[in-house]
Scaffold this motif. Structure first.
Motif, PDB file in Angstrom:
ATOM      1  N   LEU A  46     101.667  73.350 -23.361  1.00  0.00           N
ATOM      2  CA  LEU A  46     102.658  73.781 -22.373  1.00  0.00           C
ATOM      3  C   LEU A  46     102.059  73.680 -20.963  1.00  0.00           C
ATOM      4  O   LEU A  46     102.705  73.237 -20.019  1.00  0.00           O
ATOM      5  CB  LEU A  46     103.105  75.220 -22.661  1.00  0.00           C
ATOM      6  N   VAL A  47     100.790  74.057 -20.874  1.00  0.00           N
ATOM      7  CA  VAL A  47     100.102  73.985 -19.581  1.00  0.00           C
ATOM      8  C   VAL A  47     100.034  72.529 -19.119  1.00  0.00           C
ATOM      9  O   VAL A  47     100.279  72.214 -17.949  1.00  0.00           O
ATOM     10  CB  VAL A  47      98.674  74.580 -19.690  1.00  0.00           C
ATOM     11  N   VAL A  48      99.742  71.636 -20.061  1.00  0.00           N
ATOM     12  CA  VAL A  48      99.666  70.215 -19.715  1.00  0.00           C
ATOM     13  C   VAL A  48     101.021  69.719 -19.220  1.00  0.00           C
ATOM     14  O   VAL A  48     101.109  68.997 -18.220  1.00  0.00           O
ATOM     15  CB  VAL A  48      99.189  69.385 -20.931  1.00  0.00           C
ATOM     16  N   SER A  49     102.073  70.139 -19.897  1.00  0.00           N
ATOM     17  CA  SER A  49     103.381  69.637 -19.481  1.00  0.00           C
ATOM     18  C   SER A  49     103.770  70.210 -18.123  1.00  0.00           C
ATOM     19  O   SER A  49     104.366  69.533 -17.289  1.00  0.00           O
ATOM     20  CB  SER A  49     104.431  69.915 -20.552  1.00  0.00           C
ATOM     21  N   LYS A  50     103.397  71.467 -17.868  1.00  0.00           N
ATOM     22  CA  LYS A  50     103.676  72.067 -16.546  1.00  0.00           C
ATOM     23  C   LYS A  50     102.889  71.337 -15.456  1.00  0.00           C
ATOM     24  O   LYS A  50     103.392  71.131 -14.354  1.00  0.00           O
ATOM     25  CB  LYS A  50     103.270  73.547 -16.536  1.00  0.00           C
ATOM     26  N   ALA A  51     101.663  70.976 -15.795  1.00  0.00           N
ATOM     27  CA  ALA A  51     100.846  70.247 -14.826  1.00  0.00           C
ATOM     28  C   ALA A  51     101.520  68.915 -14.497  1.00  0.00           C
ATOM     29  O   ALA A  51     101.581  68.498 -13.339  1.00  0.00           O
ATOM     30  CB  ALA A  51      99.446  70.015 -15.393  1.00  0.00           C
ATOM     31  N   LYS A  96     108.502  54.645  -7.788  1.00  0.00           N
ATOM     32  CA  LYS A  96     107.128  54.249  -8.032  1.00  0.00           C
ATOM     33  C   LYS A  96     106.426  55.198  -8.993  1.00  0.00           C
ATOM     34  O   LYS A  96     105.350  55.681  -8.711  1.00  0.00           O
ATOM     35  CB  LYS A  96     106.342  54.213  -6.720  1.00  0.00           C
ATOM     36  N   LYS A  97     107.086  55.536 -10.046  1.00  0.00           N
ATOM     37  CA  LYS A  97     106.449  56.468 -10.971  1.00  0.00           C
ATOM     38  C   LYS A  97     105.236  55.771 -11.594  1.00  0.00           C
ATOM     39  O   LYS A  97     105.321  54.670 -12.103  1.00  0.00           O
ATOM     40  CB  LYS A  97     107.452  56.848 -12.054  1.00  0.00           C
ATOM     41  N   THR A  98     104.123  56.407 -11.519  1.00  0.00           N
ATOM     42  CA  THR A  98     102.914  55.732 -11.975  1.00  0.00           C
ATOM     43  C   THR A  98     102.808  55.768 -13.500  1.00  0.00           C
ATOM     44  O   THR A  98     103.421  56.582 -14.160  1.00  0.00           O
ATOM     45  CB  THR A  98     101.669  56.427 -11.411  1.00  0.00           C
ATOM     46  N   GLU A  99     102.019  54.856 -13.982  1.00  0.00           N
ATOM     47  CA  GLU A  99     101.810  54.787 -15.430  1.00  0.00           C
ATOM     48  C   GLU A  99     101.256  56.096 -15.975  1.00  0.00           C
ATOM     49  O   GLU A  99     101.648  56.553 -17.027  1.00  0.00           O
ATOM     50  CB  GLU A  99     100.811  53.682 -15.738  1.00  0.00           C
ATOM     51  N   GLU A 100     100.363  56.688 -15.179  1.00  0.00           N
ATOM     52  CA  GLU A 100      99.756  57.949 -15.614  1.00  0.00           C
ATOM     53  C   GLU A 100     100.809  58.998 -15.909  1.00  0.00           C
ATOM     54  O   GLU A 100     100.775  59.662 -16.928  1.00  0.00           O
ATOM     55  CB  GLU A 100      98.804  58.495 -14.531  1.00  0.00           C
ATOM     56  N   ALA A 101     101.749  59.112 -14.983  1.00  0.00           N
ATOM     57  CA  ALA A 101     102.774  60.130 -15.160  1.00  0.00           C
ATOM     58  C   ALA A 101     103.606  59.845 -16.400  1.00  0.00           C
ATOM     59  O   ALA A 101     103.956  60.740 -17.149  1.00  0.00           O
ATOM     60  CB  ALA A 101     103.673  60.187 -13.934  1.00  0.00           C
ATOM     61  N   GLU A 102     103.916  58.571 -16.613  1.00  0.00           N
ATOM     62  CA  GLU A 102     104.677  58.190 -17.803  1.00  0.00           C
ATOM     63  C   GLU A 102     103.911  58.593 -19.061  1.00  0.00           C
ATOM     64  O   GLU A 102     104.469  59.145 -19.992  1.00  0.00           O
ATOM     65  CB  GLU A 102     104.891  56.673 -17.834  1.00  0.00           C
ATOM     66  N   LYS A 103     102.613  58.300 -19.002  1.00  0.00           N
ATOM     67  CA  LYS A 103     101.787  58.568 -20.166  1.00  0.00           C
ATOM     68  C   LYS A 103     101.740  60.069 -20.454  1.00  0.00           C
ATOM     69  O   LYS A 103     101.877  60.500 -21.583  1.00  0.00           O
ATOM     70  CB  LYS A 103     100.365  58.038 -19.926  1.00  0.00           C
ATOM     71  N   THR A 104     101.568  60.834 -19.362  1.00  0.00           N
ATOM     72  CA  THR A 104     101.533  62.278 -19.519  1.00  0.00           C
ATOM     73  C   THR A 104     102.795  62.746 -20.202  1.00  0.00           C
ATOM     74  O   THR A 104     102.788  63.561 -21.101  1.00  0.00           O
ATOM     75  CB  THR A 104     101.492  62.967 -18.138  1.00  0.00           C
ATOM     76  N   TYR A 105     103.879  62.182 -19.721  1.00  0.00           N
ATOM     77  CA  TYR A 105     105.161  62.589 -20.257  1.00  0.00           C
ATOM     78  C   TYR A 105     105.244  62.292 -21.751  1.00  0.00           C
ATOM     79  O   TYR A 105     105.613  63.128 -22.550  1.00  0.00           O
ATOM     80  CB  TYR A 105     106.270  61.873 -19.491  1.00  0.00           C
ATOM     81  N   GLU A 106     104.818  61.096 -22.127  1.00  0.00           N
ATOM     82  CA  GLU A 106     104.896  60.723 -23.537  1.00  0.00           C
ATOM     83  C   GLU A 106     104.027  61.617 -24.422  1.00  0.00           C
ATOM     84  O   GLU A 106     104.394  61.938 -25.533  1.00  0.00           O
ATOM     85  CB  GLU A 106     104.428  59.279 -23.713  1.00  0.00           C
ATOM     86  N   SER A 107     102.896  61.991 -23.848  1.00  0.00           N
ATOM     87  CA  SER A 107     101.966  62.703 -24.703  1.00  0.00           C
ATOM     88  C   SER A 107     102.188  64.212 -24.707  1.00  0.00           C
ATOM     89  O   SER A 107     101.487  64.934 -25.362  1.00  0.00           O
ATOM     90  CB  SER A 107     100.537  62.401 -24.256  1.00  0.00           C
ATOM     91  N   THR A 108     103.140  64.685 -23.923  1.00  0.00           N
ATOM     92  CA  THR A 108     103.374  66.120 -23.958  1.00  0.00           C
ATOM     93  C   THR A 108     104.543  66.431 -24.871  1.00  0.00           C
ATOM     94  O   THR A 108     105.678  66.120 -24.575  1.00  0.00           O
ATOM     95  CB  THR A 108     103.681  66.682 -22.562  1.00  0.00           C
ATOM     96  N   LEU A 164     105.842  69.202 -25.615  1.00  0.00           N
ATOM     97  CA  LEU A 164     106.731  70.293 -25.269  1.00  0.00           C
ATOM     98  C   LEU A 164     107.625  70.046 -24.054  1.00  0.00           C
ATOM     99  O   LEU A 164     108.580  70.746 -23.839  1.00  0.00           O
ATOM    100  CB  LEU A 164     105.902  71.556 -25.010  1.00  0.00           C
ATOM    101  N   SER A 165     107.264  69.022 -23.267  1.00  0.00           N
ATOM    102  CA  SER A 165     108.043  68.842 -22.050  1.00  0.00           C
ATOM    103  C   SER A 165     109.399  68.263 -22.377  1.00  0.00           C
ATOM    104  O   SER A 165     109.525  67.345 -23.162  1.00  0.00           O
ATOM    105  CB  SER A 165     107.304  67.924 -21.095  1.00  0.00           C
ATOM    106  N   GLU A 166     110.402  68.826 -21.750  1.00  0.00           N
ATOM    107  CA  GLU A 166     111.731  68.285 -21.950  1.00  0.00           C
ATOM    108  C   GLU A 166     111.969  67.250 -20.884  1.00  0.00           C
ATOM    109  O   GLU A 166     111.627  67.450 -19.738  1.00  0.00           O
ATOM    110  CB  GLU A 166     112.763  69.384 -21.733  1.00  0.00           C
ATOM    111  N   GLU A 167     112.630  66.209 -21.256  1.00  0.00           N
ATOM    112  CA  GLU A 167     112.929  65.160 -20.287  1.00  0.00           C
ATOM    113  C   GLU A 167     113.691  65.764 -19.116  1.00  0.00           C
ATOM    114  O   GLU A 167     113.454  65.474 -17.971  1.00  0.00           O
ATOM    115  CB  GLU A 167     113.752  64.069 -20.963  1.00  0.00           C
ATOM    116  N   SER A 168     114.579  66.700 -19.451  1.00  0.00           N
ATOM    117  CA  SER A 168     115.451  67.257 -18.422  1.00  0.00           C
ATOM    118  C   SER A 168     114.667  67.917 -17.286  1.00  0.00           C
ATOM    119  O   SER A 168     114.991  67.741 -16.131  1.00  0.00           O
ATOM    120  CB  SER A 168     116.422  68.240 -19.038  1.00  0.00           C
TER     121      SER A 168
END
Ligand code: ATP
Ligand code: MG
Lengths: 300, 162
Positions: free
Chosen positions: B108-113, B125-137, B139-143
């Motif tokens: 949850l902390v990772v997704s909040k970060a 210009k969403k960076t690859e890193e951010a995309e990756k973070t999103y995929e790997s979390t 608990l994070s909701e897309e919304s």
């Protein structure tokens, strides 16, 4: 302590201006500051209801219709320590119709009211009178819900406020050239090169660099404080920052997101009881958030 | 390239668990415990984000940190708390967010970060890193993650200020 005037505006109807005005006033009053809350929503006065006051002998109408000489004479007590109220009357349909002279007189009398602080609950919409009361205040809280429709109105409200400020500012010198420029900038579709306030000021610089410099100083002092009300999620909370960024980018305005007030059933329950939520339920999420807001208002 | 971030935790185990979770999320975390070192650590590591696990720090340490942080030049901070948010820390003018997690949920902390970091990212210009973070979390909701970008795009379109 110098008297401070806080204006509560919010261009969309029903976003919580009056609820926040009433409860913020109670909270600040409870901190020992002598507050007068003023209902300037002439067409839809209801601040007294939220404060739990059923009947009142005096109102703003008495002053506006010249039944009393000073605004101070239309003040009533609320029963809450340090908090007084000027009720909106109802005989004058809309503050949008307040003639300029009366507005000036009202402004002078507001500044002369007894006490330390005046809180103005204004009407929805972005009429010049609402905008002008925002400008006479030391601090303006712009209330919005996280909904895109309300946020849009906030942006447009601030934009038209800026145009009002600039119109006045440029009135004295080279007025025709500036007026023409401002008119062109209002029609952004036809004049894409005047899309942002920065574009506009850049163009205005060619007319009179000195006036533009002072206009910039003036805009710097205009800091709207966004208050998000009825927030339900983190995404709602973040919405304030989105308008804040847009205002910075396109309108060159520094704003703050001063508070995020949660949607809270306790607010509705209190209305049913005809009592202010801050008094019946000071521990609920909304009351707590308003108390935090009160502290910030006192600090600024 | 992984996004560098600095984690402060007074509890070595919690801190290590958090760092593991951040690594999994595609970040490069550095763990410290002494909050007073924050200014020098920030200087050295130039992290994109500070993560402060407030659990187990004394309130006066946190208050002191609240003062220090003002000199850190607008860095984003994610505060992690257990059941209660400790009060008395002055965080006005600090770009921060709280992550309340009880029981402790490192993902949850990772997704909040991710959310907090994402706030500055440009939608185009969403960076690859951010995309990756999103995929790997998990608990994070897309919304929540993209809500801000979407709102911004909507507002621009409706207000015709694109
Ligand atoms: N945080 C909240 N949670 C739940 N209900 C709320 C909250 N804030 C306001 N409300 C409710 O929303 C309604 C509108 O509030 P209010 O009258 O204060 O808005 P307003 O902006 O003053 O409206 P108007 O534009 O008509 O003057 C009321 O029923 C009020 O009880
Ligand atoms: Mg109202």
């Amino acid at each position: 302590m110098q008297k401070k005037i806080i204006a509560i505006v919010g261009p969309k109807g029903g976003v919580g201006k009056s609820t926040i005005s009433a409860n913020l006033a109670i909270s600040i009053a409870s901190m020992g500051v002598r507050v007068t809350a003023v209902d300037l929503d002439l067409g839809g006065a209801n601040l007294h209801v939220i404060l739990g006051i059923r009947d009142f002998a005096n109102s703003l109408d008495d002053f506006l219709l010249k039944k009393v000489r000073t605004l101070e004479e239309s003040v009533i007590e609320t029963g809450v320590k340090n908090l007084r109220l000027i009720c909106g009357g109802g005989k004058i349909p809309d503050i949008a119709n307040l003639p300029f002279q009366q507005k000036v007189k009202l402004t002078n009398h507001l500044a002369k009211l007894q006490g330390d602080m005046v809180i103005l609950d204004l009407a929805a919409g972005s009429s010049f009178n609402v905008v002008d009361f925002l400008f006479i205040a030391n601090m303006g809280l712009v209330v919005t819900t996280p909904e895109v429709t309300s946020l849009m109105k906030v942006y447009s409200f601030i934009k038209s406020s800026i145009f009002r400020l600039l119109t006045f500012h440029f009135k004295s010198k080279h007025s025709e050239a500036f007026t023409e420029l401002l008119e062109r900038a209002k029609d952004a579709d036809a004049n894409p090169t005047l899309k942002t306030i920065e574009n506009l000021l850049g163009e205005a610089q060619k007319i009179d660099a000195g006036s533009v410099e002072s206009a910039r100083q003036m805009l710097k002092r205009f800091i709207p404080h966004i208050v998000i009300n009825m927030a339900r999620s983190q995404a709602d909370v973040n919405s304030g920052r989105v308008v804040q960024n847009l205002m910075k980018q396109y309108l060159s305005i520094d704003s703050t997101v001063l508070a995020n007030l949660p949607e809270d059933e306790a607010v509705k329950k209190a209305i049913f009881q005809l009592k202010p939520v801050m008094l019946v339920n000071p521990g609920c999420a909304f009351s707590k958030a308003v108390t935090e807001l009160a502290v910030k208002c006192l600090r600024m | 390239m992984a996004i560098p971030l600095v984690v402060f935790s007074s509890d070595r185990i919690r801190g290590s668990v958090l760092c593991k979770a951040f690594e999994k999320g595609g970040y490069e975390p550095f763990l410290y415990s002494n909050l007073l070192k924050a200014p020098s650590v920030v200087k050295e590591k130039s992290p994109a984000l500070l993560v402060i696990d407030t659990v187990d720090y004394f309130v006066n340490e946190l208050m002191h940190f609240g003062e220090l942080v003002k000199s850190l030049g607008g860095i984003k901070i994610l505060f992690v708390a257990g059941a209660v948010i400790p009060d008395g820390i002055d965080l006005e003018s600090v770009h921060h967010q709280w992550c309340i997690t009880q029981p402790f949920d490192p993902m949850l902390v990772v997704s909040k970060a991710g959310e907090l970091l994402n706030q500055q990212l440009n939608p185009q210009k969403k960076t690859e890193e951010a995309e990756k973070t999103y995929e790997s979390t998990t608990l994070s909701e897309e919304s929540t993650l993209f809500a801000e970008d979407r709102l911004q795009a909507d507002l621009k379109r409706f207000l015709n200020i694109k």
